[in-house]
Each structure stands twice: as structure tokens, then as C-alpha cells.
Design a protein around this motif. Structure first.
Motif, PDB file in Angstrom:
ATOM      1  N   LYS A  20     179.788  50.300 -20.489  1.00  0.00           N
ATOM      2  CA  LYS A  20     178.423  50.819 -20.631  1.00  0.00           C
ATOM      3  C   LYS A  20     178.383  52.333 -20.450  1.00  0.00           C
ATOM      4  CE  LYS A  20     175.944  46.639 -19.360  1.00  0.00           C
ATOM      5  NZ  LYS A  20     175.058  45.988 -18.387  1.00  0.00           N
ATOM      6  N   ASP A  21     179.325  52.862 -19.644  1.00  0.00           N
ATOM      7  CA  ASP A  21     179.425  54.309 -19.448  1.00  0.00           C
ATOM      8  C   ASP A  21     180.348  54.967 -20.470  1.00  0.00           C
ATOM      9  OD1 ASP A  21     177.712  54.260 -17.288  1.00  0.00           O
ATOM     10  OD2 ASP A  21     179.327  54.203 -15.796  1.00  0.00           O
ATOM     11  N   ARG A 118     172.966  46.856 -23.496  1.00  0.00           N
ATOM     12  CA  ARG A 118     172.989  47.572 -22.220  1.00  0.00           C
ATOM     13  C   ARG A 118     172.344  46.790 -21.078  1.00  0.00           C
ATOM     14  NH1 ARG A 118     174.571  51.959 -20.256  1.00  0.00           N
ATOM     15  NH2 ARG A 118     175.370  52.750 -22.183  1.00  0.00           N
TER      16      ARG A 118
END
Length: 121
Positions: A20-21, A118
Motif C-alpha cells: 500500500k506504501d 487500499r
């Protein structure tokens, strides 16, 4: 089983956060983050990652394990590419430009999927 989990929720949660990062993590960093006990902690971690790849592949999801790389090469270890070949996802060497391109494609797929998902647990 929830479509976003497999039999190793601690590993999946950690890899999801990295994806997600849009990040990467080394095998040693991941082993430490998961408190993977020794001896042979990297080998046992690799077994967990293989199970994750198989679970993701089975449901047609991008491979979360793609975010795990070797510190020396910034690519996954040979076993990752061997498994991709076994699963019919890649044909080629385990190092060099072709392996780099295959890994980049897997990473892009993971990052794009998690950008769209997300909020999923």
C-alpha cells in the motif's frame, strides 16, 4: 476464507502495508519484523513467502511476495523466479535484465492492485 487473506495473516498484513506504501522490504528486514525465529530463519521465511505466492496465484491476485527483495540485488531470491516458472508466470533466467523486468511487472501489478483496494483488510 476472506479473498484477501491466506493461512498466514501476520505475513499478509505486513506485506499489504508495504504494498500500500508502494515499498519494498529485504528478507532480513521482514524476518525481523515478523520475529521469525532462527536457526534458518530466512529459509523458513522463504517457505512462508512461497505459500503466499501460491495462495495469491490460486485466486488470480498479484503476488504480495513481490515486495520482498534481496539487499544485494534488489530482486527476489532465485526461489521466487523458480516458483514463477513452476506456476507458468515467467520463463527466463533468475538474474539479469529479463528477471528485473519480470519483477518490475509483478511489483507494478501489486502496487496498482493495492492502490485500487487500499481500504480492504
Amino acid at each position: 476464507m476472506h479473498p484477501l487473506t491466506n493461512d498466514d495473516p501476520e505475513l499478509c498484513q505486513t506485506l499489504r502495508a508495504i504494498a500500500k506504501d508502494r515499498g519494498r522490504i529485504t528478507y532480513a528486514e521482514l524476518a525481523a519484523a515478523l520475529s521469525q525465529p532462527g536457526p534458518q530463519r530466512i529459509r523458513r521465511l522463504a517457505e512462508r513467502l512461497e505459500a503466499s505466492v501460491r495462495a495469491d496465484h490460486a485466486v488470480g491476485r498479484p503476488l504480495l511476495a513481490s515486495v520482498v527483495v534481496s539487499r544485494s540485488s534488489a530482486l527476489p531470491q532465485r526461489g521466487f523466479f523458480d516458483l514463477l516458472q513452476e506456476l507458468g508466470r515467467y520463463e527466463g533466467p533468475t538474474t539479469g535484465p529479463q528477471a528485473e523486468a519480470a519483477h518490475a511487472a509483478e511489483l507494478t501489478a501489486v502496487y496498482d492492485w493495492w492502490d485500487q483496494n487500499r481500504d480492504d483488510a
